[in-house]
Design a protein around this motif. Structure first.
Motif, PDB file in Angstrom:
ATOM      1  N   ALA A   1       0.836  -1.217   0.000  1.00 45.97           N
ATOM      2  CA  ALA A   1       0.000   0.000   0.000  1.00 45.97           C
ATOM      3  C   ALA A   1       0.862   1.254   0.000  1.00 45.97           C
ATOM      4  O   ALA A   1       0.573   2.217  -0.717  1.00 45.97           O
ATOM      5  N   ARG A   2       1.932   1.242   0.782  1.00 43.22           N
ATOM      6  CA  ARG A   2       2.797   2.429   0.834  1.00 43.22           C
ATOM      7  C   ARG A   2       3.516   2.650  -0.496  1.00 43.22           C
ATOM      8  O   ARG A   2       3.643   3.772  -0.964  1.00 43.22           O
ATOM      9  N   SER A   3       3.960   1.558  -1.126  1.00 34.74           N
ATOM     10  CA  SER A   3       4.687   1.682  -2.396  1.00 34.74           C
ATOM     11  C   SER A   3       3.762   2.120  -3.523  1.00 34.74           C
ATOM     12  O   SER A   3       4.043   3.105  -4.220  1.00 34.74           O
ATOM     13  N   LEU A   4       2.674   1.403  -3.706  1.00 33.95           N
ATOM     14  CA  LEU A   4       1.735   1.753  -4.773  1.00 33.95           C
ATOM     15  C   LEU A   4       1.102   3.118  -4.500  1.00 33.95           C
ATOM     16  O   LEU A   4       0.946   3.938  -5.411  1.00 33.95           O
ATOM     17  N   GLY A   5       0.793   3.368  -3.224  1.00 34.97           N
ATOM     18  CA  GLY A   5       0.199   4.658  -2.858  1.00 34.97           C
ATOM     19  C   GLY A   5       1.119   5.821  -3.193  1.00 34.97           C
ATOM     20  O   GLY A   5       0.670   6.868  -3.672  1.00 34.97           O
ATOM     21  N   ALA A   6       2.422   5.638  -2.976  1.00 33.51           N
ATOM     22  CA  ALA A   6       3.380   6.708  -3.284  1.00 33.51           C
ATOM     23  C   ALA A   6       3.422   6.975  -4.790  1.00 33.51           C
ATOM     24  O   ALA A   6       3.480   8.130  -5.224  1.00 33.51           O
ATOM     25  N   LEU A   7       3.385   5.914  -5.589  1.00 37.06           N
ATOM     26  CA  LEU A   7       3.385   6.083  -7.053  1.00 37.06           C
ATOM     27  C   LEU A   7       2.126   6.816  -7.514  1.00 37.06           C
ATOM     28  O   LEU A   7       2.193   7.750  -8.326  1.00 37.06           O
ATOM     29  N   VAL A   8       0.993   6.393  -6.996  1.00 43.95           N
ATOM     30  CA  VAL A   8      -0.287   7.002  -7.395  1.00 43.95           C
ATOM     31  C   VAL A   8      -0.348   8.453  -6.921  1.00 43.95           C
ATOM     32  O   VAL A   8      -0.789   9.338  -7.667  1.00 43.95           O
ATOM     33  N   SER A   9       0.114   8.706  -5.707  1.00 45.94           N
ATOM     34  CA  SER A   9       0.120  10.084  -5.190  1.00 45.94           C
ATOM     35  C   SER A   9       1.009  10.976  -6.045  1.00 45.94           C
ATOM     36  O   SER A   9       0.646  12.112  -6.351  1.00 45.94           O
ATOM     37  N   GLY A  10       2.161  10.445  -6.437  1.00 47.38           N
ATOM     38  CA  GLY A  10       3.070  11.219  -7.287  1.00 47.38           C
ATOM     39  C   GLY A  10       2.431  11.554  -8.628  1.00 47.38           C
ATOM     40  O   GLY A  10       2.534  12.690  -9.116  1.00 47.38           O
ATOM     41  N   ALA A  11       1.759  10.585  -9.220  1.00 51.31           N
ATOM     42  CA  ALA A  11       1.086  10.816 -10.509  1.00 51.31           C
ATOM     43  C   ALA A  11      -0.042  11.844 -10.338  1.00 51.31           C
ATOM     44  O   ALA A  11      -0.225  12.724 -11.193  1.00 51.31           O
ATOM     45  N   THR A  12      -0.756  11.746  -9.236  1.00 52.78           N
ATOM     46  CA  THR A  12      -1.853  12.688  -8.986  1.00 52.78           C
ATOM     47  C   THR A  12      -1.315  14.097  -8.765  1.00 52.78           C
ATOM     48  O   THR A  12      -1.860  15.069  -9.302  1.00 52.78           O
ATOM     49  N   GLU A  13      -0.238  14.200  -7.983  1.00 49.50           N
ATOM     50  CA  GLU A  13       0.388  15.520  -7.759  1.00 49.50           C
ATOM     51  C   GLU A  13       0.857  16.129  -9.079  1.00 49.50           C
ATOM     52  O   GLU A  13       0.691  17.323  -9.312  1.00 49.50           O
ATOM     53  N   ALA A  14       1.428  15.289  -9.937  1.00 50.23           N
ATOM     54  CA  ALA A  14       1.907  15.778 -11.238  1.00 50.23           C
ATOM     55  C   ALA A  14       0.744  16.306 -12.078  1.00 50.23           C
ATOM     56  O   ALA A  14       0.854  17.364 -12.717  1.00 50.23           O
ATOM     57  N   LEU A  15      -0.364  15.595 -12.045  1.00 50.05           N
ATOM     58  CA  LEU A  15      -1.531  16.048 -12.809  1.00 50.05           C
ATOM     59  C   LEU A  15      -2.110  17.345 -12.249  1.00 50.05           C
ATOM     60  O   LEU A  15      -2.519  18.232 -12.998  1.00 50.05           O
ATOM     61  N   ILE A  16      -2.128  17.449 -10.927  1.00 54.00           N
ATOM     62  CA  ILE A  16      -2.615  18.696 -10.309  1.00 54.00           C
ATOM     63  C   ILE A  16      -1.686  19.846 -10.708  1.00 54.00           C
ATOM     64  O   ILE A  16      -2.144  20.932 -11.052  1.00 54.00           O
ATOM     65  N   PHE A  17      -0.393  19.587 -10.670  1.00 56.32           N
ATOM     66  CA  PHE A  17       0.589  20.606 -11.061  1.00 56.32           C
ATOM     67  C   PHE A  17       0.352  21.058 -12.501  1.00 56.32           C
ATOM     68  O   PHE A  17       0.312  22.250 -12.798  1.00 56.32           O
ATOM     69  N   LEU A  18       0.169  20.092 -13.407  1.00 57.11           N
ATOM     70  CA  LEU A  18      -0.058  20.423 -14.815  1.00 57.11           C
ATOM     71  C   LEU A  18      -1.397  21.134 -15.009  1.00 57.11           C
ATOM     72  O   LEU A  18      -1.492  22.095 -15.779  1.00 57.11           O
ATOM     73  N   SER A  19      -2.412  20.672 -14.296  1.00 54.72           N
ATOM     74  CA  SER A  19      -3.749  21.271 -14.433  1.00 54.72           C
ATOM     75  C   SER A  19      -3.770  22.722 -13.980  1.00 54.72           C
ATOM     76  O   SER A  19      -4.533  23.527 -14.504  1.00 54.72           O
ATOM     77  N   THR A  20      -2.965  23.024 -12.977  1.00 55.94           N
ATOM     78  CA  THR A  20      -2.950  24.387 -12.438  1.00 55.94           C
ATOM     79  C   THR A  20      -1.776  25.186 -13.002  1.00 55.94           C
ATOM     80  O   THR A  20      -1.521  26.311 -12.556  1.00 55.94           O
ATOM     81  N   ARG A  21      -1.076  24.590 -13.946  1.00 58.70           N
ATOM     82  CA  ARG A  21       0.097  25.226 -14.574  1.00 58.70           C
ATOM     83  C   ARG A  21       1.101  25.691 -13.517  1.00 58.70           C
ATOM     84  O   ARG A  21       1.642  26.795 -13.589  1.00 58.70           O
ATOM     85  N   GLY A  22       1.264  24.880 -12.521  1.00 55.48           N
ATOM     86  CA  GLY A  22       2.253  25.161 -11.488  1.00 55.48           C
ATOM     87  C   GLY A  22       1.730  25.952 -10.299  1.00 55.48           C
ATOM     88  O   GLY A  22       2.431  26.092  -9.297  1.00 55.48           O
ATOM     89  N   ASP A  23       0.514  26.474 -10.414  1.00 56.96           N
ATOM     90  CA  ASP A  23      -0.019  27.273  -9.303  1.00 56.96           C
ATOM     91  C   ASP A  23      -0.189  26.458  -8.023  1.00 56.96           C
ATOM     92  O   ASP A  23      -0.121  27.015  -6.924  1.00 56.96           O
TER      93      ASP A  23
END
Ligand SMILES: [Fe+2]
Length: 125
Positions: free
Chosen positions: A92-114
């Motif tokens: 859970a910690r390993s897969l969760g970290a990967l998924v969280s990272g992907a989600t953070e990246a998408l949020i970053f892209l969606s907000t153009r870094g905001d």
């Protein structure tokens, strides 16, 4: 959204496609994979919403209230997913970290870094 002249997120197709891919990949690990993925996405979105609320409390209280209502809904999703797997296990910690990272990246892209600027501004308070 129309009263605020707001436009829908330009990355919605990426969220839709990415969500489907992430769901399919984590489903390979069965129910646990699905719940780990759901919890990781919800936890990451939760952090982002909390930062938005902290900013909006001063900048736009009516919008802050709307985001708070969304947060309540998202909290229910998080609680549902977390109650159905062991979040402290290695998988859970390993897969969760990967998924969280992907989600953070998408949020970053969606907000153009905001999202990163907002996180920094809220942490500096
Ligand atoms: Fe959700």
């Amino acid at each position: 959204m129309p009263t605020r002249a707001a436009k829908p997120c330009r990355m919605m197709f990426v969220w839709s496609f990415g969500g489907a891919v992430l769901g399919a990949l984590t489903a390979v690990f069965g129910r646990t994979g699905i719940y780990v993925c759901t919890a990781a996405v919800e936890r990451t979105v939760h952090r982002h919403l909390v930062e938005q609320i902290a900013f909006l409390d001063e900048a736009d209280p009516p919008l802050s209230k709307i985001v708070r209502d969304i947060l309540v809904e998202e909290d229910a999703h998080l609680a549902h997913a977390e109650a159905r797997h062991n979040p402290n296990g290695l998988f859970a910690r390993s897969l969760g970290a990967l998924v969280s990272g992907a989600t953070e990246a998408l949020i970053f892209l969606s907000t153009r870094g905001d999202s990163l600027s907002l996180k920094g501004a809220m942490a500096a308070r």
